[in-house]
Design a protein around this motif. Structure first.
Motif, PDB file in Angstrom:
ATOM      1  N   GLY A 200       0.656  -1.485   0.048  1.00  0.00           N
ATOM      2  CA  GLY A 200      -0.068  -0.117  -0.109  1.00  0.00           C
ATOM      3  C   GLY A 200       0.500   1.346  -0.402  1.00  0.00           C
ATOM      4  N   ASN A 204      -1.418   7.002   0.635  1.00  0.00           N
ATOM      5  CA  ASN A 204      -3.242   6.613   1.243  1.00  0.00           C
ATOM      6  C   ASN A 204      -3.170   7.558   2.893  1.00  0.00           C
ATOM      7  N   GLU A 207      -5.603  10.344   3.075  1.00  0.00           N
ATOM      8  CA  GLU A 207      -6.771  10.595   2.364  1.00  0.00           C
ATOM      9  C   GLU A 207      -7.103  11.102   4.150  1.00  0.00           C
ATOM     10  N   PRO A 211     -10.629   4.645   6.509  1.00  0.00           N
ATOM     11  CA  PRO A 211      -9.855   3.353   6.083  1.00  0.00           C
ATOM     12  C   PRO A 211     -10.822   2.597   4.622  1.00  0.00           C
ATOM     13  N   LEU A 212     -10.661   2.024   4.000  1.00  0.00           N
ATOM     14  CA  LEU A 212     -12.063   1.260   3.702  1.00  0.00           C
ATOM     15  C   LEU A 212     -11.581  -0.100   3.431  1.00  0.00           C
ATOM     16  N   SER A 213     -10.370  -0.632   3.799  1.00  0.00           N
ATOM     17  CA  SER A 213      -9.205  -1.826   3.782  1.00  0.00           C
ATOM     18  C   SER A 213      -8.096  -1.227   3.963  1.00  0.00           C
ATOM     19  N   ASP A 216      -5.674   0.441   1.358  1.00  0.00           N
ATOM     20  CA  ASP A 216      -6.452   1.607   1.873  1.00  0.00           C
ATOM     21  C   ASP A 216      -5.389   2.347   2.805  1.00  0.00           C
ATOM     22  N   ALA A 323      -3.109   2.858   8.700  1.00  0.00           N
ATOM     23  CA  ALA A 323      -4.201   3.375   7.831  1.00  0.00           C
ATOM     24  C   ALA A 323      -4.009   4.885   7.068  1.00  0.00           C
ATOM     25  N   ARG A 324      -3.824   5.727   8.178  1.00  0.00           N
ATOM     26  CA  ARG A 324      -4.383   6.727   8.314  1.00  0.00           C
ATOM     27  C   ARG A 324      -2.794   7.784   9.326  1.00  0.00           C
TER      28      ARG A 324
END
Length: 332
Positions: A200, A204, A207, A211-213, A216, A323-324
């Motif tokens: 990944g 990302n 964003e 988170p979608l998955s 992401d 994720a973020r």
């Protein structure tokens, strides 16, 4: 006219989107706003002909021009353009012009497309000749803040990417606003480098959406050598941070054991030297433990300095995925 220190304010990653296009028979106009470089695929065709990585209209026979309207993700001022026609050789647009307008919040896209409803469209780029398979760079003719662009091809054809370099506009009432995520694509942040993006991309983590998955987020492969994985991010302008958020949503058996953050305040330096110097940047957050599938928040008691910075290095130990990454603070 490289504009390396500026943001591509018309990039889809910052929320920009095409709201109307007169013709996109051969290639979808939204492709010209993608952050990636255009590609050529030899044997790829669709129902209408050769697949092109950009915007391409059909051949006009009526003496008119093709055009599209773009809504920016946020009000911006523009310094220059790169009209990239890479891979467009016998099908590029021979000419281009660009206009801008600024409309108040709440104005619908339909009203913008109906140009009679917009009080003032002004020229950002008068009609210019462009070359095929080239980077065609131009300075912007106006510094007024804009919310929308009108791109006109004279008369038809294609372009691969449209880069609109500038700065996001902070209204006076927002200039001292605290509590925004200064490390997001919406705020103009971007990923410069990651030593590993096997599962990944680092970008990302910037964003806005939830988170979608696992796909992401940013995830590295399993590290089998000494050391740790890391990445470098750039803000759109200097900022201070009051709260740091690390989200490991969906990362359960593959989140990093710990992480740390370092920062620097940099201007007029090449990306390559920025990446090299990141090893010795000022520590913002010492190594902290992470857990699986959760949001981690670090406040002023954890943050080591309150100095303005433009760049961030995130180190994860030894590997894994997040994720973020959010920096809640203010631009200065």
């Amino acid at each position: 006219m490289e504009y390396k220190e500026l943001i591509d304010v018309a990039c889809s990653d910052t929320g920009a989107k095409v709201i109307y296009c007169s013709d996109e028979f051969f290639a979808d106009s939204s492709r010209m706003l993608q952050p990636s470089d255009p590609v050529w695929i030899d044997d790829k065709y669709d129902d209408n002909g050769k697949w092109m990585d950009g915007w391409e209209s059909r051949r006009r026979r009526d003496g008119k021009d093709d055009f599209c309207f773009i809504r920016l993700g946020k009000k911006a001022s523009v310094k220059g353009f790169n009209v990239d026609t890479t891979h467009f050789t016998g099908n590029f647009a021979p000419g281009i012009s660009i206009q801008g307008c600024s409309v108040p919040g709440g104005t619908t896209d339909d009203l913008v497309v109906d140009s009679s409803a917009v009080t003032e469209w002004f020229d950002l780029l008068g009609k210019k000749e462009i070359k095929g398979d080239s980077h065609n760079r131009f300075e912007c003719a106006a510094s007024n803040p804009i919310t929308h662009l009108k791109i006109t091809l004279h008369p038809d054809g294609g372009i691969a990417r449209l880069r609109v370099y500038g700065e996001f506009w902070e209204d006076e009432r927002d200039s001292n606003f605290e509590g925004i995520n200064v490390l997001s694509k919406e705020s103009g942040a971007k990923a410069l480098y990651a030593n590993d993006e096997h599962f990944g991309c680092l970008s990302n983590v910037l964003e806005k959406h939830e988170p979608l998955s696992m796909a992401d987020g940013w995830e590295t492969r399993r590290r089998r050598k000494p050391g740790n994985d890391w990445g470098v991010l750039a803000l759109s302008k200097p900022a201070q941070v009051e709260e740091i958020i690390v989200d490991t949503k969906f990362f359960k058996g593959n989140f990093p054991h710990t992480f740390s953050l370092s920062t620097a305040n940099i201007s007029d330096q090449e990306d390559a030297s920025i990446i090299e110097s990141s090893k010795s940047w000022t520590k913002l957050l010492e190594r902290k433990k992470l857990g699986m599938n959760q949001i981690h928040t670090f406040g002023m008691k954890d943050i080591l300095h309150n100095e303005p910075f433009t760049h961030v290095r995130v180190d994860i130990y030894p590997d894994g995925g997040i994720a973020r990454l959010k920096f809640i603070g203010k631009f200065i």
